[in-house]
Write a protein that holds these residues in place. Structure first.
Motif: not given
Length: 549
Positions: A246-268
């Motif tokens: 069993d897992f403590d966290v199921y992390f969705h890759e798509n959430s990184l794109h939808e939240s803007g985290a990917v764009s933010k990382a690239i800008d950084q």
């Protein structure tokens, strides 16, 4: 006396010896290495301390070993010390001192074998993370067993472990999966680049059951994606749970794109100069951080490459406070070792916070021939296929008893056997055998005692010392990220137990109407401690410790 306590005694004695002779104790290592000789005739334990430090002190190693031997022989815990070769020390413990190992097991119980070397370290352990486009195959099954066992070992060493599943719900593979579902719903063959198998037909039928008009709907593709991917992922989670993972966290890759985290990382990275523009694409300067080549982060069509999500995901993990990020990836991901460490360095972090473990392939064999086809998945053998064939315990143990960085052949016929040829049966039977002895002792009204000074037979000493190795095995398994060491240790312990129990001079239970002797009661207590170690070790592997077999 436990190996750790013996190491402390040897070091403390060495400090006194050096100080008395006007030599500097600072030359001594912080921890003295104590090992069990391969040949029992060489003693219970051995150390190369004199060889390690003699040159620093300007003395002859064998002379230093002799001084240490004289001093150690005068202690209550040591029965004898011999100097061997150029300066090795072979030590034999006094019987009562050896019994301290048994006392420690009994005192600590389920906590025996735990340590604190990772205390205060927050660990993110990501494993399995299979694409949600089909049931978990054998490679993912191996990571489910090894990853879960590693998480248990790290936690037993004091780490605060979060088990995480990275749900790859973004990218082209999801589109191929959805098109495969829609083709099956229409009764058409799978697309050339799609997925086939009975599970696709089953999921497609379930989508239509829940949304009868999905095929004709304007947003039909999105309906099949929303329902179909969720159904597939729920099945994956259910199979993992049934497998004991069993897992403590199921992390969705798509959430990184939808939240803007990917764009933010690239800008950084653009702002810091970690990216450069060339041939219409943005590249990570990963070769500057040890990678074998620079990596495209933004493709020439403007879409982010897969590594863009990896960078954002790493930043997210660190933002959640993890000190160590362990990635367990498949055999075809060897290049990720360099790129993930380079990504960490490029965002200004310490690449040592990233560890990448690569697992190799698993092959099934039955009747001497490879097993290649799944009844349901069609093209690959799944976790459920393996569990149906041999059960959860045998499957998990078979997956964890070998180093994950080497390929693994699993003999289904062997795992079905209830014999000592089957490793999991061999270990579980040892636990069950002790449980049977303890039940019989209880029926006789026989209670254990702590007269361990009476346990002087070689087989008794072998068993006690093997029991005493467990904490060190767990600590090493955690340090090297190799839970298979626990399985191999349990097999060694099982063999030592069986040799002890089958030795007539080491009889535990009295014969006939004879009253139990004190030495038999002490052996019974040794059996209690040994069973505890089997239970603790099997629990680290996620395998049951049966009372009866």
């Amino acid at each position: 006396m436990t190996p750790a306590a013996l190491a402390d005694l040897v070091r403390a004695t060495a400090v006194d010896v050096l100080s008395t002779r006007g030599l500097d104790p600072a030359a001594l290592p912080a921890t003295v290495t104590i090992e069990r000789p391969r040949n029992p005739e060489h003693g219970d334990y051995a150390t190369n301390l004199a060889l390690q430090v003699a040159k620093k002190l300007g003395v002859v190693p064998r002379d230093l070993a002799g001084w240490l031997a004289d001093a150690l022989t005068g202690t209550d815990a040591i029965a004898s010390v011999d100097v061997a070769g150029p300066g090795f020390l072979n030590l034999r413990l006094a019987a009562d001192a050896q019994g301290e190992i048994v006392r420690e097991v009994l005192a600590k119980g389920t906590a025996y074998g735990t340590g604190d070397q990772l205390a205060g370290v927050k660990v993110n352990l990501e494993f399995v993370s299979a694409n949600p486009t089909g049931p978990i195959h054998l490679g993912g099954t191996r990571w489910a067993a090894v990853g879960d066992a590693l998480g248990r070992v790290l936690a037993a060493s004091g780490g605060a472990v979060t088990r995480e599943y990275y749900f790859n719900d973004a990218g082209a593979q999801i589109d191929r999966f959805v098109r495969s579902l829609m083709a099956a719903a229409k009764g058409e063959p799978a697309p050339e680049d799609g997925y086939a198998g009975g599970y696709i037909t089953d999921i497609a039928a379930e989508v239509l059951k829940r949304e009868p008009g999905a095929l004709s709907a304007e947003d039909g593709h999105e309906v099949f994606r929303r329902i179909g991917v969720n159904l597939m992922f729920e099945e994956i989670k259910r199979d993992l749970h049934d497998f004991g993972t069993d897992f403590d966290v199921y992390f969705h890759e798509n959430s990184l794109h939808e939240s803007g985290a990917v764009s933010k990382a690239i800008d950084q990275l653009k702002e810091s100069g970690g990216l450069y523009f060339e041939d219409g694409a943005w590249w990570l300067r990963s070769t500057e951080y040890g990678d074998d080549k620079d990596r495209v982060v933004i493709k020439s069509d403007g879409d982010p490459a897969y590594i863009a999500g990896d960078i954002a995901y790493f930043l997210d993990k660190r933002a959640r406070g993890f000190d160590l990020c362990i990635y367990m990836l498949g055999a075809d991901h060897h290049g990720y070792i360099g790129r993930l460490k380079a990504a960490a360095a490029a965002v200004g972090d310490d690449p040592r916070t990233v560890e990448v473990l690569i697992g190799q392939m698993v092959n099934l064999v039955s009747d001497g021939k490879p097993v290649r086809m799944s009844k349901r998945a069609g093209t690959v053998i799944t976790m459920q296929d393996l569990v149906d064939a041999v059960g959860v315990d045998a499957a998990r143990y078979a997956m964890t008893r070998s180093s994950a960085d080497s390929s693994l052949d699993i003999d289904l016929d062997l795992l079905r056997k209830r014999s000592n040829d089957n490793p999991v049966f061999y270990v579980q039977y040892a636990h069950s055998r002790i449980s049977s002895v303890l039940r019989n002792a209880a029926d006789l009204g026989m209670t254990p005692n702590d007269s361990f000074e009476l346990l002087r037979h070689d087989r008794e000493g072998d068993l006690i010392r093997t029991v005493g190795e467990f904490p060190r095995v767990v600590a090493t398994a955690a340090e090297l990220r190799e839970p298979h060491r626990v399985a191999r240790y349990l097999e060694e312990l099982a063999g030592t137990l069986h040799r002890f129990y089958d030795t007539p001079e080491c009889r535990v239970l009295p014969r006939g109407d004879d009253d139990p002797t004190d030495v038999q009661r002490a052996r019974l207590q040794l059996c209690v401690a040994t069973r505890q170690v089997f239970a603790n070790g099997l629990r680290l592997l996620g395998v049951t410790a049966p009372e009866r077999m």
